[in-house]
Design a protein around this motif. Sequence first.
Motif, PDB file in Angstrom:
ATOM      1  N   HIS A  87     -40.260 -28.552  49.569  1.00 26.93           N
ATOM      2  CA  HIS A  87     -40.286 -30.015  49.572  1.00 26.93           C
ATOM      3  C   HIS A  87     -39.861 -30.603  50.909  1.00 26.93           C
ATOM      4  O   HIS A  87     -38.828 -30.235  51.460  1.00 26.93           O
ATOM      5  N   VAL A  88     -40.681 -31.543  51.379  1.00 26.01           N
ATOM      6  CA  VAL A  88     -40.409 -32.206  52.651  1.00 26.01           C
ATOM      7  C   VAL A  88     -39.109 -33.009  52.583  1.00 26.01           C
ATOM      8  O   VAL A  88     -38.461 -33.232  53.607  1.00 26.01           O
ATOM      9  N   GLU A  89     -38.700 -33.409  51.352  1.00 23.62           N
ATOM     10  CA  GLU A  89     -37.473 -34.211  51.188  1.00 23.62           C
ATOM     11  C   GLU A  89     -36.213 -33.341  51.242  1.00 23.62           C
ATOM     12  O   GLU A  89     -35.099 -33.867  51.279  1.00 23.62           O
ATOM     13  N   ALA A  93     -35.913 -32.348  59.492  1.00 26.93           N
ATOM     14  CA  ALA A  93     -37.221 -32.148  60.133  1.00 26.93           C
ATOM     15  C   ALA A  93     -37.253 -30.840  60.917  1.00 26.93           C
ATOM     16  O   ALA A  93     -38.230 -30.082  60.862  1.00 26.93           O
ATOM     17  N   ILE A  96     -37.493 -27.960  58.459  1.00 27.02           N
ATOM     18  CA  ILE A  96     -38.814 -27.866  57.817  1.00 27.02           C
ATOM     19  C   ILE A  96     -39.768 -27.139  58.767  1.00 27.02           C
ATOM     20  O   ILE A  96     -40.492 -26.213  58.361  1.00 27.02           O
ATOM     21  N   LEU A 112     -46.295 -27.958  52.155  1.00 23.87           N
ATOM     22  CA  LEU A 112     -45.248 -28.942  51.866  1.00 23.87           C
ATOM     23  C   LEU A 112     -45.586 -29.686  50.584  1.00 23.87           C
ATOM     24  O   LEU A 112     -46.747 -30.060  50.367  1.00 23.87           O
ATOM     25  N   VAL A 123     -45.733 -36.132  55.683  1.00 20.14           N
ATOM     26  CA  VAL A 123     -46.241 -34.826  56.150  1.00 20.14           C
ATOM     27  C   VAL A 123     -46.787 -34.901  57.574  1.00 20.14           C
ATOM     28  O   VAL A 123     -47.095 -33.862  58.180  1.00 20.14           O
ATOM     29  N   TYR A 126     -46.035 -32.557  60.562  1.00 21.06           N
ATOM     30  CA  TYR A 126     -46.334 -31.115  60.386  1.00 21.06           C
ATOM     31  C   TYR A 126     -47.807 -30.869  60.075  1.00 21.06           C
ATOM     32  O   TYR A 126     -48.206 -29.736  59.803  1.00 21.06           O
TER      33      TYR A 126
END
Length: 216
Positions: A87-89, A93, A96, A112, A123, A126
């Motif tokens: 998960h991006v959350e 950054a 990730i 993601l 997103v 990325y």
Amino acid sequence: MIKIAPSLLSADFTRLRDEIDSVATADYLHFDVMDGVFVPNISIGLPVLEAVRAVTEMPIDVHLMITQPSRYAARFAECGADIVTFHVEADSAENIARAIAGVHSAGKRAGLALKPATEADAVLPYIGLLDMIVVMTVEPGFGGQKFMSGQMPKLIALRGMLDEKNPLCEIEIDGGVNPDTARLCIENGANVLVAGSDVFRADDRAARIEAIKRAG
Ligand code: DX5
Ligand code: ZN
């Protein structure tokens, strides 16, 4: 091509090998990992992934619903996942980006996932690095919830962004998929559909997988 990914979360865990065999006509096996922190539930992890890897040739699509996935993403890639999404959350950054690189270093695909409240733009930093984006159409944590059709504008936005910037990246829908909701997702640009309760509830799972696949 539309791909179906049955979610092992809805399988009978006392008969995992037979349950996996019963969905072997699908394209991916979806493997939900929950830590009880990022989501209010705890599921399965690395030892179960290794066991599942040993009994199936299906590509395994691991969905990490854990906090700070950069700690574990590469380990899941090394333990048998073919695709690792997180998960991006759930991380900074910098982490990730590091987690995506770690999965790629293990020779696997990275993706993601976005919770329902997260905007498509999350997103963007990325986007060129991704092999898959997962649009959650339920709040992550449990199978058997109702499909959130309000996520369709986000799906359409992501399809547009990917057509321009990374057309080979897959878009997977996760949550509440059945033949009816699958049609909507396919129309709006998804190409991979996770289906947990709808497939594992069916007596003829191969037929149900085919029905979802043909829905579009
Ligand atoms: C939910 C999981 C899903 C879940 C889907 O947090 O990520 O993969 O298993 O189950 P259904 O298809 O029953 O909504
Ligand atoms: Zn999932």
